[in-house]
Design an enzyme around this catalytic site. Structure first.
Site, mmCIF file in Angstrom:
data_model
loop_
_atom_site.group_PDB
_atom_site.id
_atom_site.type_symbol
_atom_site.label_atom_id
_atom_site.label_comp_id
_atom_site.label_asym_id
_atom_site.label_seq_id
_atom_site.Cartn_x
_atom_site.Cartn_y
_atom_site.Cartn_z
ATOM 1 N N THR A 39 0.845 -1.200 0.000
ATOM 2 C CA THR A 39 0.000 0.000 0.000
ATOM 3 C C THR A 39 0.880 1.251 0.000
ATOM 4 O O THR A 39 0.626 2.204 -0.757
ATOM 5 C CB THR A 39 -0.948 0.000 1.221
ATOM 6 N N ASP A 62 1.854 5.392 6.007
ATOM 7 C CA ASP A 62 2.282 3.999 6.055
ATOM 8 C C ASP A 62 1.064 3.075 5.994
ATOM 9 O O ASP A 62 -0.063 3.503 6.250
ATOM 10 C CB ASP A 62 3.066 3.759 7.367
ATOM 11 N N GLY A 63 1.303 1.831 5.690
ATOM 12 C CA GLY A 63 0.250 0.827 5.695
ATOM 13 C C GLY A 63 0.098 0.194 7.068
ATOM 14 O O GLY A 63 0.746 0.602 8.036
ATOM 15 N N GLY A 109 5.682 -6.727 6.904
ATOM 16 C CA GLY A 109 6.816 -6.507 5.998
ATOM 17 C C GLY A 109 8.154 -6.436 6.734
ATOM 18 O O GLY A 109 9.196 -6.233 6.090
ATOM 19 N N GLU A 131 9.652 1.834 11.183
ATOM 20 C CA GLU A 131 8.350 2.484 11.000
ATOM 21 C C GLU A 131 7.909 3.197 12.281
ATOM 22 O O GLU A 131 7.329 4.275 12.233
ATOM 23 C CB GLU A 131 7.297 1.448 10.584
ATOM 24 N N LYS A 154 -8.276 -4.601 6.123
ATOM 25 C CA LYS A 154 -7.418 -4.375 7.296
ATOM 26 C C LYS A 154 -8.200 -3.904 8.526
ATOM 27 O O LYS A 154 -7.648 -3.822 9.616
ATOM 28 C CB LYS A 154 -6.328 -3.343 6.960
HETATM 29 C C1 5RP Z 1 5.591 -3.333 6.950
HETATM 30 C C2 5RP Z 1 4.234 -2.926 7.352
HETATM 31 C C3 5RP Z 1 3.235 -2.753 6.268
HETATM 32 O O1 5RP Z 1 2.856 -1.410 6.225
HETATM 33 C C4 5RP Z 1 2.056 -3.641 6.525
HETATM 34 O O2 5RP Z 1 2.523 -4.982 6.607
HETATM 35 C C5 5RP Z 1 1.024 -3.538 5.401
HETATM 36 O O3 5RP Z 1 1.562 -4.028 4.218
HETATM 37 P P1 5RP Z 1 0.688 -4.071 2.882
HETATM 38 O O4 5RP Z 1 0.357 -2.662 2.526
HETATM 39 O O5 5RP Z 1 1.609 -4.751 1.878
HETATM 40 O O6 5RP Z 1 -0.530 -4.895 3.175
HETATM 41 O O7 5RP Z 1 3.909 -2.728 8.498
HETATM 42 O O8 5RP Z 1 6.417 -3.560 8.055
#
Ligand code: 5RP
Length: 230
Positions: free
Chosen positions: A31, A83-84, A99, A105, A123
């Site tokens: 994302t 951030d995601g 991730g 983060e 989510k």
């Molecule tokens: C990485 C994270 C990501 O923001 C979280 O895992 C969401 O990832 P995605 O957007 O691929 O679903 O916390 O450490």
């Protein structure tokens, strides 16, 4: 709309909050990749910002997108982090770190005057805890931290395999810790944070100021106390 379309819709809406002169924290994941691409597009069109990144993967994307970067070790304050997340509850508490970038983060989120999370509708959860909480640990503290996590009711699982463990950008290990539905996130945050050798964890309780979440192409902006349609 498909999930990637929703991720992109949320990312585009959040990127519109980035303005000239800002120092922006760029998150990690699929994302966040949409936000990096959009900010890169706007930089090419004349937007003047600088950014810090939360992972080597995001650094490569930001460089390729032409976003001017500053090293995080040079930065104490950030205007806006985007951030995601892996799970977000109605109080804008979140689990992050699928991730593996949760340590950096959280530093970027803590340094940021405002943090925005972007997500597709999958989510959103009523209560955190279906996802494991990832924790980054010093390799030499592996057995010790596993023991302490179990003592507070978690089930830690080494990410990767014993022979080839996953390594973070800082070359540390990750334990994905299953706690089940989390009734008291504040206490769990304190318990995890108090374990020596545990460098950072993926519970984000008070960092997130707003969530852009997209479902079937409709983007909603949820602030800590106000809900509007973007
Ligand atoms: C990485 C994270 C990501 O923001 C979280 O895992 C969401 O990832 P995605 O957007 O691929 O679903 O916390 O450490």
């Amino acid at each position: 709309m498909n999930r990637d379309g929703d991720k992109q819709a949320a990312a585009l809406a959040a990127a519109a909050e980035v303005g000239d002169g800002m120092l922006v924290g760029l998150g990690t994941g699929s994302t966040a990749a949409f936000v990096i691409a959009e900010i890169g597009r706007r930089c090419a069109a004349g937007l003047r910002i600088e950014a810090v990144v939360t992972s080597l993967a995001s650094e490569a994307m930001a460089r390729a997108a032409g976003i001017p970067l500053r090293p995080m070790d040079d930065v104490a304050r950030i205007d806006l982090a985007i951030d995601g997340a892996d799970e977000v509850d109605p109080d804008l508490q979140a689990i992050k770190g699928a991730g593996g970038a949760m340590l950096r983060e959280k530093i970027v989120a803590a340094a940021a005057r405002r943090m925005i999370v972007i997500a597709d509708g999958s989510k959103r959860v009523a209560r955190l805890g279906a996802a494991p909480i990832p924790v980054e640990i010093l390799p030499l503290a592996h057995a010790f931290v596993v023991d302490r996590i179990a003592a507070i009711g978690g089930v830690p699982q080494l990410r990767g395999t014993a022979d080839a463990p996953y390594r973070t950008d800082q070359s540390n290990l990750v334990l994905d810790c299953h706690f089940g539905p989390i009734a008291d996130s504040v206490s769990l945050d304190r318990l995890l944070s108090a374990i020596p050798g545990l460098l950072g964890h993926g519970l984000f309780l008070d960092q997130i100021d707003a969530l852009y979440v997209a479902e079937d192409g409709v983007v909603e902006r949820i602030a800590r106390s106000v809900v509007t349609t973007a």
